[in-house]
Design an enzyme around this catalytic site. Sequence first.
Site, mmCIF file in Angstrom:
data_model
loop_
_atom_site.group_PDB
_atom_site.id
_atom_site.type_symbol
_atom_site.label_atom_id
_atom_site.label_comp_id
_atom_site.label_asym_id
_atom_site.label_seq_id
_atom_site.Cartn_x
_atom_site.Cartn_y
_atom_site.Cartn_z
ATOM 1 N N LYS A 1 -5.819 13.014 -17.082
ATOM 2 C CA LYS A 1 -5.882 13.859 -18.269
ATOM 3 C C LYS A 1 -4.503 13.886 -18.952
ATOM 4 C CE LYS A 1 -9.998 14.367 -16.718
ATOM 5 N NZ LYS A 1 -10.464 15.393 -15.810
ATOM 6 N N ASP B 1 -6.404 23.186 -8.288
ATOM 7 C CA ASP B 1 -6.582 22.120 -9.263
ATOM 8 C C ASP B 1 -5.914 22.617 -10.544
ATOM 9 O OD1 ASP B 1 -7.497 20.458 -11.319
ATOM 10 O OD2 ASP B 1 -9.392 20.049 -10.297
ATOM 11 N N ARG C 1 0.820 -1.215 0.000
ATOM 12 C CA ARG C 1 0.000 0.000 0.000
ATOM 13 C C ARG C 1 0.853 1.263 0.000
ATOM 14 N NH1 ARG C 1 -1.842 0.848 4.883
ATOM 15 N NH2 ARG C 1 -2.895 -1.162 5.097
ATOM 16 N N TYR D 1 -14.696 22.414 -10.921
ATOM 17 C CA TYR D 1 -15.119 21.122 -11.491
ATOM 18 C C TYR D 1 -16.298 20.581 -10.668
ATOM 19 C CZ TYR D 1 -14.216 16.175 -12.772
ATOM 20 O OH TYR D 1 -14.299 14.894 -13.209
HETATM 21 C C1 LIG Z 1 -11.201 15.171 -14.574
HETATM 22 C C2 LIG Z 1 -10.947 16.236 -13.605
HETATM 23 C C3 LIG Z 1 -10.822 15.957 -12.243
HETATM 24 C C4 LIG Z 1 -11.053 14.590 -11.669
HETATM 25 O O1 LIG Z 1 -10.183 13.620 -12.147
HETATM 26 P P1 LIG Z 1 -10.644 12.086 -12.212
HETATM 27 O O2 LIG Z 1 -9.355 11.371 -12.424
HETATM 28 O O3 LIG Z 1 -11.600 11.972 -13.349
HETATM 29 O O4 LIG Z 1 -11.287 11.750 -10.900
HETATM 30 C C5 LIG Z 1 -10.530 16.996 -11.377
HETATM 31 N N1 LIG Z 1 -10.390 18.256 -11.834
HETATM 32 C C6 LIG Z 1 -10.493 18.559 -13.135
HETATM 33 C C7 LIG Z 1 -10.295 19.968 -13.562
HETATM 34 C C8 LIG Z 1 -10.784 17.576 -14.055
HETATM 35 O O5 LIG Z 1 -10.938 17.890 -15.337
#
Ligand SMILES: *Cc1c(COP(=O)(O)O)cnc(C)c1O
Length: 401
Positions: free
Chosen positions: A213, A188, A62, A116
Amino acid sequence: MQDDDRRLNPGTRLVTAGRPELVAGRGIVNPPVWRASTILYESVAELRAGTRKPDDGLYYGRRGTPTQWSLADALTELEPGAEGTLLFPSGVAAVTSVLLSLLSPGDELLMVDSAYEPTRAVCNGMLKRFGVTTRYYDPLIGAGIAELIGDKTRVIFLESPGSLTFEVQDVPAIAAVAREHGIATVIDNTWATPLLFPALGHGVDISILACTKYIVGHSDVMMGSATAGPAHYPALRRTAMSLGQCVSPDDAYLAARGLRTLGVRMRQHEEGGLAVARWLAEQPQVARVLHPALPDCPGHEYWRRDFAGASGLFGIVLDGGDDAARAALIDGLDLFGIGFSWGGYESLALPVDPAGLRSATTWQADGPVVRFHIGIEDPADLIADLERGLARFESARHRRS
Ligand SMILES: *Cc1c(COP(=O)(O)O)cnc(C)c1O
């Protein structure tokens, strides 16, 4: 990590960061995939010594293996000022864990109104249940955020640009106000990645990426990360361990593999995205293009001042038309997939309805919004596809009006 490594340019660090060292003078380019739950010790004494220092090398699956550590180290090396990086099974897991590490019952969180949607859901659901109050603020508030800070404010959360409506925030101004008040800042940073916006260098305490992403870059792995400076890394690590957050070595391998080509992919996303966005800006069916690198985007001046480039995600506001006309545009596109997520090598188109996702500000626009992710295809082909799409939109719009 060598201090010298941080003096290298970011494009070079993408290649050198977190790579395995030579063993006995020989080596492989990428870290092997170490799959493990149990870690074996030579004796009871060794096991006990390991328990006293669980962060010192292999301990239990872990807590990761050299495969995950290599990726985490690479992400840390991309953020000058960072102490360490924790990996999470998704971007949302990273957001939730960071907030849980910083907030306690009775605390107040200032959350950007363009956040988001699942981030809003965490605030309005789980955090509320745990006695944390969320106040939403205008993404363009800048240093004016000082007026919203109260006795109980502990965290300011930013997302710049917003991933639905693309307002670029004055991050350094907000970070400076937060620092004066002893309040933690979290961003973020998924749109820009540390390559285009090293957030810690701009005064932010913790930088979150949905690695799903651009870091992974190939639409085949879910992952999140949080990179923190020395003041916040230990508490974040304790929280992540308490929540049992970990990622598989296979996924970490794929994410590290994606990371190596982030620089060339981003240049292509930027070039293609700008070519398509500039073309769209000239079409009569398009009321506005919401691309941080174009002047119509709220906060464009902060993008120009603070960012090293643009990625491939942006939006357009259509000139009139309804949901059905928008669907006529999107449904017939040949080269754009219809789906959530973004950051892969392929292009996507998504209907976006921001109005219901606001509380501190209101969303007003001339028509429905479409969000595009521009992949690494030849932009001329994408433009030809969109030209046919706008013609479909035009006839659907006329049928109805
Ligand atoms: C997709 C996304 C997330 C979340 O990511 P996941 O891996 O899909 O949980 C958070 N913030 C932004 C800006 C995103 O586009």
